[in-house]
Design an enzyme around this catalytic site. Structure first.
Site, PDB file in Angstrom:
ATOM      1  N   GLU A 194       0.723  -1.072  -0.096  1.00 41.58           N
ATOM      2  CA  GLU A 194       0.030   0.029  -0.047  1.00 41.58           C
ATOM      3  C   GLU A 194       0.875   1.249   0.152  1.00 41.58           C
ATOM      4  O   GLU A 194       0.602   2.056   0.705  1.00 41.58           O
ATOM      5  CB  GLU A 194      -1.240  -0.025   1.139  1.00 41.58           C
ATOM      6  CG  GLU A 194      -1.804  -1.117   0.988  1.00 41.58           C
ATOM      7  CD  GLU A 194      -2.607  -1.320   2.431  1.00 41.58           C
ATOM      8  OE1 GLU A 194      -2.879  -0.507   3.270  1.00 41.58           O
ATOM      9  OE2 GLU A 194      -3.821  -2.306   2.396  1.00 41.58           O
ATOM     10  N   ASN A 200       2.218  -4.851  -3.359  1.00 44.63           N
ATOM     11  CA  ASN A 200       1.016  -5.236  -3.106  1.00 44.63           C
ATOM     12  C   ASN A 200       0.047  -3.979  -2.836  1.00 44.63           C
ATOM     13  O   ASN A 200       0.546  -3.048  -2.017  1.00 44.63           O
ATOM     14  CB  ASN A 200       0.829  -6.170  -1.905  1.00 44.63           C
ATOM     15  CG  ASN A 200      -0.597  -6.834  -1.818  1.00 44.63           C
ATOM     16  OD1 ASN A 200      -1.102  -7.441  -2.731  1.00 44.63           O
ATOM     17  ND2 ASN A 200      -0.977  -6.874  -0.434  1.00 44.63           N
ATOM     18  N   HIS A 246     -10.210  -6.041  -3.461  1.00 43.76           N
ATOM     19  CA  HIS A 246     -10.994  -5.821  -2.335  1.00 43.76           C
ATOM     20  C   HIS A 246     -12.152  -4.942  -3.481  1.00 43.76           C
ATOM     21  O   HIS A 246     -12.123  -3.787  -3.599  1.00 43.76           O
ATOM     22  CB  HIS A 246     -10.685  -4.772  -1.151  1.00 43.76           C
ATOM     23  CG  HIS A 246      -9.908  -5.453   0.011  1.00 43.76           C
ATOM     24  ND1 HIS A 246     -10.345  -6.836   0.433  1.00 43.76           N
ATOM     25  CD2 HIS A 246      -8.608  -5.312  -0.011  1.00 43.76           C
ATOM     26  CE1 HIS A 246      -9.189  -7.162   0.900  1.00 43.76           C
ATOM     27  NE2 HIS A 246      -8.195  -6.429   0.911  1.00 43.76           N
ATOM     28  N   GLU A 281      -6.156 -10.515  -2.069  1.00 45.54           N
ATOM     29  CA  GLU A 281      -7.086 -10.107  -0.846  1.00 45.54           C
ATOM     30  C   GLU A 281      -8.689 -10.337  -1.265  1.00 45.54           C
ATOM     31  O   GLU A 281      -9.271  -9.244  -0.961  1.00 45.54           O
ATOM     32  CB  GLU A 281      -6.643  -8.943   0.025  1.00 45.54           C
ATOM     33  CG  GLU A 281      -5.322  -8.816   0.287  1.00 45.54           C
ATOM     34  CD  GLU A 281      -4.649  -7.557   1.289  1.00 45.54           C
ATOM     35  OE1 GLU A 281      -5.570  -7.011   1.570  1.00 45.54           O
ATOM     36  OE2 GLU A 281      -3.635  -7.738   1.759  1.00 45.54           O
ATOM     37  N   ASP A 295     -12.085 -10.201  -1.880  1.00 38.08           N
ATOM     38  CA  ASP A 295     -13.631 -10.276  -1.458  1.00 38.08           C
ATOM     39  C   ASP A 295     -14.380  -9.233  -2.463  1.00 38.08           C
ATOM     40  O   ASP A 295     -13.840  -8.141  -3.033  1.00 38.08           O
ATOM     41  CB  ASP A 295     -13.628  -9.946  -0.070  1.00 38.08           C
ATOM     42  CG  ASP A 295     -13.024  -8.480   0.609  1.00 38.08           C
ATOM     43  OD1 ASP A 295     -12.819  -7.513  -0.370  1.00 38.08           O
ATOM     44  OD2 ASP A 295     -12.666  -8.611   1.831  1.00 38.08           O
TER      45      ASP A 295
END
Ligand code: 9MR
Length: 489
Positions: free
Chosen positions: A140, A200, A240, A271, A273
């Protein structure tokens, strides 16, 4: 049943034999298609479903600096991380280390110098060595709100943009991203580790965001990976997906995965979702359909080598109100959702890399999306040579590193020129019985089992004296004891 390799005049389509019985777990279906399918977990969530359904594990919180780092870059409280690594090993799962350099959950490292970060990087990588297949070295790094800029808080405040041109790529600049990757690469090389080093981030998934606006954050990440490619092996799109205009699913997800893959790095959805009432998106309506399309985008790019969902069940998710995962229930008693069945079905269909220019059988092309800034060689060279092996006097040598899971593997082969430049190369190696190559990148290939030969493509045949280039391939079965033999031309 084996995969079918259908070779057409210009495309190679790899599909699962339709007559073959469908696999009944995510990990088995993924392994057959040649990628891993993982989950984020903590020691309290290691119910049997983890090892049954997934073949990769990311510690959700237990390897973050807040848990394991001391203020001087040492390690502490590694028990939970050890539990997860041991569980993964017992269950034949790859591990993604998450994460070394991050502005959040920094704990005792908050405000540390680059030197202390480097100490921590060395300690953490060396503690688990090659038991960690992938490390998120930098997490990030980029600002929110699609600005395309770096974050400004620590650790990014350690960076200096000497000429104020908005990047950290020039002589005189310092860059915490570059310096952290250089350190991580040194540690991996010094230890002869197979660990791959990843960057990432989130909201970097599509070429565009809502309304067709260019995804500047993704473009900035692309520039970083292109510029520091020699230290970066893999890119994580956190994936996400929700109704935030920068977090929607767009139709150009696959094209964005492809442009990173074209740089030669592995791409992972790290990650995943998907908000179950995601209405603001380009590609579908229901959650199951959205999952299907995201998984398909990865399957259609040969170098998209893994997908990780950020938790098992909705109720245990960091965003439980979005019901974004594949299972309901909790506490070890889980029920499969429609999204689970959609993912399993899509994985069982296998890859279709007919539009991937880096897959075998298609003309190898330079990246279709032009870089947004000219490539710049990092100004600080690594302090160790890029290849730990001594090149021969002339000709070339080759080394191989493997990431394996039950039923499959990805191999990265490094070709190094000797004392003289070479204009072409070929590498021959013999796979053990039962292993077969399913696709390769940055090389032409002949053969898929037994003795397999790879040769340079148009843009990587020329290698200067003592310099290296890399190609990779993916396969099914177990590839142990590979001894590559390099011949220069
Ligand atoms: O899922 C993690 C949650 O349990 C923690 O409380 C949170 C703290 O920041 O971190 C979550 O994981 C994050 C991951 O490390 C980095 N990307 C975003 C994830 C979700 O916030």
């Amino acid at each position: 049943m084996a995969m079918l390799l259908l070779v057409g005049s210009a495309v190679t389509v790899q599909a699962i034999d339709p007559a073959a019985a469908a696999e009944t777990t995510l990990r088995a279906a993924a392994a057959k298609a040649g990628l891993f399918f993982g989950v984020a977990a903590s020691p309290g969530r290691l119910s049997s479903i983890v090892g049954q359904e997934f073949n990769q594990l990311t510690p959700e919180n237990d390897m973050k600096p807040a848990t394991i780092a001391t203020s001087s870059g040492g390690l502490q409280n590694t028990g939970s991380a050890d539990t997860l690594v041991n569980y993964a090993q017992t269950n034949n799962m790859l591990v993604r280390g998450h994460t070394l350099v991050w502005h959040s959950q920094a704990g005792a490292l908050q405000g540390a110098s680059q030197g202390t970060l480097n100490t921590f990087i060395g300690n953490a990588i060396n503690r688990w060595g090659s038991r960690i297949a992938y490390w998120d070295v930098v997490n990030e790094a980029l600002d929110d709100n699609n600005t395309g800029r770096r974050r400004t808080q620590w650790p990014h405040s350690l960076s200096r943009d000497a000429n104020g041109d908005g990047d950290y790529f020039d002589a005189g600049d310092t860059d915490v991203i570059r310096d952290s990757f250089i350190r991580a690469k040194q540690v991996v090389q010094a230890g002869g580790l197979s660990t791959k080093l990843c960057i990432n981030d989130y909201d970097v998934d599509g070429l565009t965001v809502s309304g067709g606006t260019p995804n500047r954050k993704a473009n900035a990440l692309y520039d970083i990976v292109r510029t520091y490619r020699q230290y970066i092996d893999c890119v994580g799109f956190q994936a996400h997906f929700n109704d935030n205009p920068n977090s929607i699913i767009t139709n150009d997800l696959q094209a964005n995965i492809q442009r990173f893959a074209d740089l030669g790095v592995e791409v992972h959805l790290t990650e995943l979702d998907i908000d179950d009432d995601l209405s603001n998106n380009d590609i579908g309506a229901g959650q199951a359909e959205n999952y299907r399309k995201v998984v398909r985008a990865c399957l259609n790019v040969a170098r998209c080598t893994g997908i990780t969902v950020w938790g098992i069940a909705d109720s245990e998710s960091w965003r439980s109100s979005e019901r974004g995962l594949l299972f309901t229930g909790g506490g070890g008693n889980y029920q499969k959702k429609a999204a689970y069945h959609a993912v399993l079905d899509e994985l069982n269909k296998g890859r279709d890399v007919s539009t991937d220019p880096t897959s075998p059988g298609t003309p190898t092309a330079t990246p279709s999306v032009p870089p947004t800034t000219p490539p710049v060689t990092p100004s600080v060279p690594p302090t160790t040579p890029p290849n730990p092996t001594t090149p021969p006097a002339t000709g070339c040598s080759a080394t191989v590193s493997l990431n394996s899971w039950t039923g499959g593997f990805v191999a990265t082969v490094r070709v190094t020129a000797g004392a003289a430049p070479i204009n072409g190369w070929s590498v021959q190696l013999t796979l053990p019985s039962g292993a077969a190559v399913t696709n390769a990148w940055n090389a032409n290939r002949s053969g898929s089992s037994g003795t397999v030969r790879f040769s340079n493509v148009s843009y990587n045949g020329r290698v200067n004296a003592g310099q290296s280039t890399e190609f990779g391939f993916q396969g099914t079965g177990a590839a142990t004891g590979l001894t590559p033999v390099c011949t220069a031309s």
